[in-house]
Design an enzyme around this catalytic site. Structure first.
Site, PDB file in Angstrom:
ATOM      1  CE  LYS A  63     -29.339  41.475 -15.577  1.00 15.74           C
ATOM      2  NZ  LYS A  63     -29.136  41.870 -14.282  1.00 15.74           N
ATOM      3  CG  HIS A 110     -32.243  62.113  12.456  1.00 13.77           C
ATOM      4  ND1 HIS A 110     -32.386  63.021  13.183  1.00 13.77           N
ATOM      5  CD2 HIS A 110     -30.906  61.880  12.051  1.00 13.77           C
ATOM      6  CE1 HIS A 110     -31.071  63.399  13.530  1.00 13.77           C
ATOM      7  NE2 HIS A 110     -30.311  62.942  12.841  1.00 13.77           N
ATOM      8  CD  GLU A 132     -27.134  46.358  -4.824  1.00 14.98           C
ATOM      9  OE1 GLU A 132     -27.626  47.372  -5.116  1.00 14.98           O
ATOM     10  OE2 GLU A 132     -27.023  45.114  -5.718  1.00 14.98           O
ATOM     11  NE  ARG A 181     -20.495  31.052 -22.386  1.00 11.37           N
ATOM     12  CZ  ARG A 181     -19.768  30.706 -21.505  1.00 11.37           C
ATOM     13  NH1 ARG A 181     -20.043  29.805 -20.889  1.00 11.37           N
ATOM     14  NH2 ARG A 181     -18.368  31.229 -21.404  1.00 11.37           N
ATOM     15  CD1 TRP A 216     -20.069  39.965 -23.235  1.00 11.02           C
ATOM     16  CD2 TRP A 216     -22.078  40.110 -23.574  1.00 11.02           C
ATOM     17  NE1 TRP A 216     -20.475  40.993 -22.051  1.00 11.02           N
ATOM     18  CE2 TRP A 216     -21.981  40.974 -22.476  1.00 11.02           C
ATOM     19  CE3 TRP A 216     -23.498  39.979 -24.011  1.00 11.02           C
ATOM     20  CZ2 TRP A 216     -22.892  41.995 -21.818  1.00 11.02           C
ATOM     21  CZ3 TRP A 216     -24.486  40.938 -23.391  1.00 11.02           C
ATOM     22  CH2 TRP A 216     -23.990  41.773 -22.016  1.00 11.02           C
ATOM     23  CD  GLU A 269     -33.192  43.732  -7.222  1.00 11.28           C
ATOM     24  OE1 GLU A 269     -33.378  44.152  -8.395  1.00 11.28           O
ATOM     25  OE2 GLU A 269     -31.945  43.500  -6.742  1.00 11.28           O
ATOM     26  CB  CYS A 322     -17.864  34.995 -26.851  1.00 13.26           C
ATOM     27  SG  CYS A 322     -17.239  36.701 -26.708  1.00 13.26           S
ATOM     28  CE  LYS A 345     -29.448  42.448  -5.843  1.00 15.69           C
ATOM     29  NZ  LYS A 345     -28.966  43.440  -6.803  1.00 15.69           N
ATOM     30  CG  ASN A 367     -15.170  32.505 -25.565  1.00 14.40           C
ATOM     31  OD1 ASN A 367     -15.438  32.914 -26.708  1.00 14.40           O
ATOM     32  ND2 ASN A 367     -15.644  31.525 -25.250  1.00 14.40           N
ATOM     33  N   GLY A 368     -12.304  35.664 -24.353  1.00 14.11           N
ATOM     34  CA  GLY A 368     -11.100  36.148 -23.668  1.00 14.11           C
ATOM     35  C   GLY A 368     -10.571  37.579 -24.228  1.00 14.11           C
TER      36      GLY A 368
HETATM   37  C1  G6P Z   1     -33.471  47.093 -13.199  1.00 13.83           C
HETATM   38  C2  G6P Z   1     -32.743  45.766 -12.756  1.00 13.83           C
HETATM   39  C3  G6P Z   1     -31.624  46.134 -11.821  1.00 13.83           C
HETATM   40  C4  G6P Z   1     -30.830  47.201 -12.328  1.00 13.83           C
HETATM   41  C5  G6P Z   1     -31.523  48.395 -13.127  1.00 13.83           C
HETATM   42  C6  G6P Z   1     -30.596  49.392 -13.633  1.00 13.83           C
HETATM   43  O1  G6P Z   1     -34.414  47.574 -12.078  1.00 13.83           O
HETATM   44  O2  G6P Z   1     -33.645  44.806 -12.351  1.00 13.83           O
HETATM   45  O3  G6P Z   1     -30.972  45.025 -11.630  1.00 13.83           O
HETATM   46  O4  G6P Z   1     -29.762  47.714 -11.494  1.00 13.83           O
HETATM   47  O5  G6P Z   1     -32.747  48.071 -13.784  1.00 13.83           O
HETATM   48  O6  G6P Z   1     -30.323  48.927 -14.850  1.00 13.83           O
HETATM   49  P1  G6P Z   1     -29.101  48.952 -15.579  1.00 13.83           P
HETATM   50  O7  G6P Z   1     -29.064  48.069 -16.780  1.00 13.83           O
HETATM   51  O8  G6P Z   1     -29.219  50.442 -16.177  1.00 13.83           O
HETATM   52  O9  G6P Z   1     -27.984  49.000 -14.862  1.00 13.83           O
END
Ligand code: G6P
Length: 609
Positions: free
Chosen positions: A604, A506, A483, A27, A74, A490, A2, A487, A100-101
């Site tokens: 996001k 295959h 993953e 944040r 948060w 993306e 936070c 990455k 915070n914490g």
């Molecule tokens: C979007 C984001 C990814 C994320 C996915 C699932 O594609 O760009 O980074 O992994 O959604 O989002 P979530 O909030 O459900 O983990």
């Protein structure tokens, strides 16, 4: 995660606090509030929602005074409501605290305080601090704060004001950042430089175990334990405002990659029982029978969360001996799946708002399944829709490409698997201890991985000319390969595919030649010997091999490039092996001049189908 701001000076506190909160909003922002000393007592203004709501409330009902504290929250404990917004006050309304914490022994302290007549108004762990400080009944305020904090386990960055000591603010730190800004005739405190940069660049950084005691004329830094003054050098902040928000890192993604030793520790904080005897996940208390009796577990998720869930399914099978699978929420929701009695459905989502994941959970609920959420955002739709769950507590993730949320998801799943194994009585005490020791070693091991950042940047430079990559892994490393490839796609818009190393022959093997870098996740685990053979197959076809492996290894001589991670249990290796791949994608993206924090066409939180 936070944000905290505090101010004392000759001007009005409220506008300065509100402006500071706005700069901290990135944040996390599910609720906000401030408390001002107005000569007679403390005045509080709090809202659920964003800072603009707090601005409105203060405009409608102004609050005068030249000392105050403020907070943007948060959520970690309790939903994002006005009652849970900071500042929190004691029963008499004479002490106000922003925090915070996480206070790990909050439940116990709360019970004791209630027995002694304190009245609680929120679900937060933070509120215990206000009551504890007021109970010390010793002016000056710093003494009460120091005594109260001795009773507290966990982490904190706090700012405190008292109705009875006008013009004085006390801050303290253990584990959550705080700095003091020295202005002209005014002193500021903040969890983050961006809140105070417009007023001053001269700061004192609090270290763990220290308090700051200040009024408009000056600030003392005091050791909390010995209550002696500490001599601190004044430092100059050289960052501009934008850099300050990113903590000096060039991108949020890089900042979040570097936060991982801390965020992984945060996911575990308060959940590992003393003496390494087990795991306590408070959010699962009400579903213990469902965990004990489950016949099958289905994880459902999208994107990076799906990759973490795939690792979670492996962990559950290994530790709990329960059949566990992972499903793309978008596919599963339209498949009319067979859901027998005793099926536990777990939605995994960083944001808790992904439309397909929500729909998949709805489906499971309609069919009478117990549903759980593994979620970062407290009070999000997934958290509200599910019967119970586990929060990640890794703080807001701003970079669109998920990094720290992924490693916290895997950490949370390991904790979940241990908790479920305990309910089913399938692990020996010795086995549980082994897992817990391995979990507790992770933050330090992640630091070790991050120490190779320069080598990874140099590797990114060497790989820059390639337009196609293959990522391979097996067992626990298979989702890591997926993953790693995601990455890179993306962030850098370079084509990359993740495959099971075994499946390579295959199909993907046809692509391999000297222009195809093949990134192999090959730590020494149960599948190591098999993956080594797959690497030989790549080598034989002239492919360029990049291995992520552990010491000691036999792949170094096979591979053209090697990145090492420390060893841990097979099921925790993804936390370590995914980090070099995050850094590799990041550096290739930066070198290709891509907008790594906001990649094109991506969002996001995908709240549409
Ligand atoms: C979007 C984001 C990814 C994320 C996915 C699932 O594609 O760009 O980074 O992994 O959604 O989002 P979530 O909030 O459900 O983990």
């Amino acid at each position: 995660m936070c944000g905290i701001v505090a101010y004392v000076g000759s001007g009005e506190a409220a506008p300065i606090l509100l402006a500071g909160l706005e700069r901290l909003e990135y944040r996390g922002y599910d609720s906000a509030g401030l408390a001002i000393q107005n000569g007679q007592g403390l005045e509080l203004r709090r809202v659920a929602g964003r800072i603009e709501g707090l601005n409105r409330v203060v405009a409608e009902n102004p609050v005068a005074g030249s000392a105050g504290i403020a907070h943007t929250r948060w959520a970690t404990h309790g939903p994002p409501t006005e009652a849970n917004a900071h500042p929190h006050i004691d029963t008499a309304g004479e002490i106000a605290v922003v925090h915070n914490g996480i206070i790990e022994n909050a439940d116990l302290l709360r019970e004791q305080l209630i027995r002694r007549g304190h009245q609680f108004r929120s679900d937060t762990d933070s509120e215990v601090l206000a009551h504890l400080i007021s109970e010390q009944k010793v002016p000056p305020l710093q003494l009460a704060v120091a005594r109260a904090l001795r009773l507290v386990e966990g982490t904190f960055g706090i700012a405190v004001i008292s109705a009875n000591e006008p013009g004085r603010i006390v801050c303290a730190r253990r584990g959550s950042p705080l700095m003091i800004g020295l202005g002209r005739g005014a002193i500021y405190a903040a969890s983050d430089a961006s809140a105070i940069l417009p007023y001053t660049r001269r700061v004192l950084y609090l270290d763990d175990g220290e308090m700051a005691v200040f009024d408009a004329t000056g600030c003392d830094i005091v050791c909390m334990e010995a209550l002696t003054k500490v001599d601190k050098p004044i430092q100059e902040i050289e960052w501009d405002l934008q850099e300050a928000e990113r903590g000096g890192y060039s991108h949020f993604m890089l900042k979040e990659i570097y936060e991982q030793p801390e965020t992984i520790a945060q996911t575990m904080r308060g959940r590992i029982l003393p003496g390494s005897t087990g795991v306590r996940l408070g959010g699962l208390r009400d579903v213990a029978p469902a965990l004990r009796d489950a016949k099958r577990v289905i994880f459902t998720a999208c994107g990076t969360s799906w990759h973490a869930a795939a690792i979670g399914a492996n962990l559950l099978e290994e530790l709990c001996r329960v059949p566990a699978t992972v499903e793309y929420a978008s596919e599963w929701r339209y498949r009319n799946p067979v859901l027998e009695e005793g099926t536990l459905v777990i939605g995994v989502s960083q944001s808790g708002e992904t439309a397909d994941t929500l729909a998949a959970i709805e489906l499971a609920r309609e069919r009478g399944c117990t549903t759980l959420g593994i979620v970062n955002t407290v009070g999000s739709s997934v958290a509200r829709l599910t019967d119970a769950g586990v929060y990640l507590h890794c703080g807001p993730e701003i970079g669109v490409a998920s990094t720290k949320a992924f490693t916290s998801q895997v950490t949370a799943m390991a904790l979940f698997a241990l908790c479920m194994a305990d309910k089913r009585g399938v692990l020996s005490e010795q086995e549980v201890c082994g897992w817990i020791d391995a979990l507790q070693a992770l933050p330090r091991q992640v630091e070790e991985v991050l120490e190779q950042a320069e080598e990874i940047e140099a590797l990114a430079q060497r790989l820059l000319s390639h337009d196609n990559f293959l990522y391979l892994g097996r067992g626990y490393s298979y989702p890591v390969a997926l993953e790693g490839a995601l990455k890179l796609k993306e962030i850098s818009y370079v084509h990359a595919e993740g495959f099971s190393a075994a499946e390579m022959k295959h199909g993907p093997i046809a692509l391999i030649d000297e222009n195809m870098p093949v990134v192999v996740v090959a730590p020494r685990d149960a599948t190591y010997a098999k993956v080594k053979s797959n690497m030989q197959e790549v080598k034989a076809r002239g492919g360029r091999l990049i291995a992520v492996t552990t010491h000691p290894n036999g792949v170094a001589e096979l591979a053209d490039e090697v990145l090492f991670v420390p060893h841990t249990k097979d099921g925790l290796l993804p936390i370590l092996t995914s980090i070099p791949l995050q850094l590799l994608a990041y550096h290739i993206g930066v070198l290709r001049e891509c907008d790594v924090d906001k990649p094109r066409n991506l969002a996001k939180s995908v709240t549409v189908e």
